[in-house]
Scaffold this active site. Sequence first.
Site, PDB file in Angstrom:
ATOM      1  N   ARG A 345       2.418   1.934   3.451  1.00 15.62           N
ATOM      2  CA  ARG A 345       3.481   1.951   4.464  1.00 15.62           C
ATOM      3  C   ARG A 345       4.434   0.761   4.371  1.00 15.62           C
ATOM      4  O   ARG A 345       5.653   0.953   4.487  1.00 15.62           O
ATOM      5  CB  ARG A 345       2.903   2.096   5.878  1.00 15.62           C
ATOM      6  CG  ARG A 345       2.227   3.458   6.103  1.00 15.62           C
ATOM      7  CD  ARG A 345       1.858   3.702   7.565  1.00 15.62           C
ATOM      8  NE  ARG A 345       3.034   3.806   8.398  1.00 15.62           N
ATOM      9  CZ  ARG A 345       3.449   2.885   9.229  1.00 15.62           C
ATOM     10  NH1 ARG A 345       2.773   1.760   9.384  1.00 15.62           N
ATOM     11  NH2 ARG A 345       4.554   3.065   9.928  1.00 15.62           N
ATOM     12  N   TYR A 349       8.043   2.113   3.962  1.00 14.56           N
ATOM     13  CA  TYR A 349       8.874   2.144   5.174  1.00 14.56           C
ATOM     14  C   TYR A 349       9.206   0.756   5.708  1.00 14.56           C
ATOM     15  O   TYR A 349       9.689   0.629   6.836  1.00 14.56           O
ATOM     16  CB  TYR A 349       8.144   2.887   6.311  1.00 14.56           C
ATOM     17  CG  TYR A 349       7.610   4.254   6.003  1.00 14.56           C
ATOM     18  CD1 TYR A 349       8.463   5.317   5.687  1.00 14.56           C
ATOM     19  CD2 TYR A 349       6.250   4.508   6.075  1.00 14.56           C
ATOM     20  CE1 TYR A 349       7.963   6.576   5.446  1.00 14.56           C
ATOM     21  CE2 TYR A 349       5.735   5.774   5.834  1.00 14.56           C
ATOM     22  CZ  TYR A 349       6.596   6.812   5.517  1.00 14.56           C
ATOM     23  OH  TYR A 349       6.091   8.051   5.298  1.00 14.56           O
ATOM     24  N   CYS A 376       0.484  -4.503  -9.469  1.00 16.10           N
ATOM     25  CA  CYS A 376       1.543  -5.047 -10.312  1.00 16.10           C
ATOM     26  C   CYS A 376       2.897  -4.563  -9.833  1.00 16.10           C
ATOM     27  O   CYS A 376       3.514  -3.680 -10.437  1.00 16.10           O
ATOM     28  CB  CYS A 376       1.314  -4.657 -11.755  1.00 16.10           C
ATOM     29  SG  CYS A 376      -0.121  -5.493 -12.385  1.00 16.10           S
TER      30      CYS A 376
END
Length: 455
Positions: A345, A349, A376
């Site tokens: 998330r 977002y 990475c």
Amino acid sequence: MENLIPFEKNRHSDSPNKNICPISSVVNQKGSLVVGGCVLSELAKRYGTPLYVLDEKSLRASCKAYTEALKKYYPGPALALYASKANSSLVLSSIVSSEGMGLDAVSEGELLTALNGGISPDKIVFHGNNKSDQELYFAYKNDVTIVIDNYYDIERLKVIVRPGDKPAKLMLRFTPGIECHTHEYIRTGHLDSKFGFDPDQLQDILKELKEAKWSELNGLHAHIGSQIFELKPHEDLVTVMAQAYELALNIGHNIKDINIGGGLGVRYVNDDDPPSINDWIRVISEKLKQECDHRKIALPRLMCEPGRSLVASAGITLYTIGSRKNVPGIRTYISVDGGMSDNPRPITYQSSYQACLVDKALEQPEETVTIAGKHCESGDVLLKDFPLPRSKSNDILGVFGTGAYNFSMSSNYNRIPKPAAVIVCNSHSELIQRRETPEDLLRLDVLPDRFIGVN
Ligand SMILES: *Cc1c(COP(=O)(O)O)cnc(C)c1O
């Protein structure tokens, strides 16, 4: 007298979506955070990290908040469905079912999880803007209600349901044309959305379905988005749905269900202040009653589909702190043993979270650090510039509010195995998801014969 973490000043036991921490959280004499009666750092030792922890008390309190508010405020029949895409598992299916709720699913995998978790098919609805033939057939065969989203669903169901066979139980999803202030990727109710029939198509499609022997249209559905902090968009949605309901009744459909979707927001950080579950249900219930009275039409069964608000605050993710890097004058990075593969998330977002050192839950912050994952990818940051007490490697960090859209959105990026998950209740912890191993990740790899033994 119980101790709460400093940023959790109040606790709303009747509306867990208004809390950052699980409702059973307390801090013991040693300053360690305890959830469901289990010391979190001991769970980390026993099960390893990263570890998803779910608090059963919070989950059941959320379910009860929905079912009880519907009973209290809506004079007709009602059913709350858990939007299982937020966190789909056998144990969550079983808990919501035991709390008298139904469930919504968006794939064969979620349907299977719901059915195997004990949810009765007549309490399951199946969504999707591009369902496969196999998924449609699976849902039809299992007597699940299918939410038709577009003409393509209709074309294929006409073939799947053979003449003379039982009709498919349907709801019809349309785009209500309601704007709400939430992240662009998770808004679905405005007209430019991939989900649902356009409102202009509604009359034609309702007429077409009226004549169709293969279909039994029982309900209407709309969903306007997620992590919504205002009540007005859902109130407006009810008005739009009541209009559509009246239209469908006039065309001769026996519509029983109005499903207003999910979307109630949760508190991830201090400044978030979502409405309570009770207030959300009250506003919707009163509005629907008022709209139906005004139109002199029967009260339908009211359905809603909470996902995030049911599970987010029940979840904590535990990580072990590893390396530390100080970039003088810029920031200090502390890296943990998970990151964007178990919680995508923040990178998807730009979501914010709260965290604490679980064995120093009451200590004052001493430094501002950026918690980075181990992947990475420079953007793999879980919390940016967050105040924490001084930490060292092997300390356990707990990130709050990870019950929703973490495990269900997790990946194996960098071939990192997915974490284990446990549920805690009454001082017991139980495994609900085994930890993946690197060998598990190779399970589906295929090396064609001609590559074997050549190197
Ligand atoms: C995502 C979704 C939900 C749940 O949304 P939350 O914001 O998690 O409550 C409900 N219904 C549908 C159709 C969805 O797509």
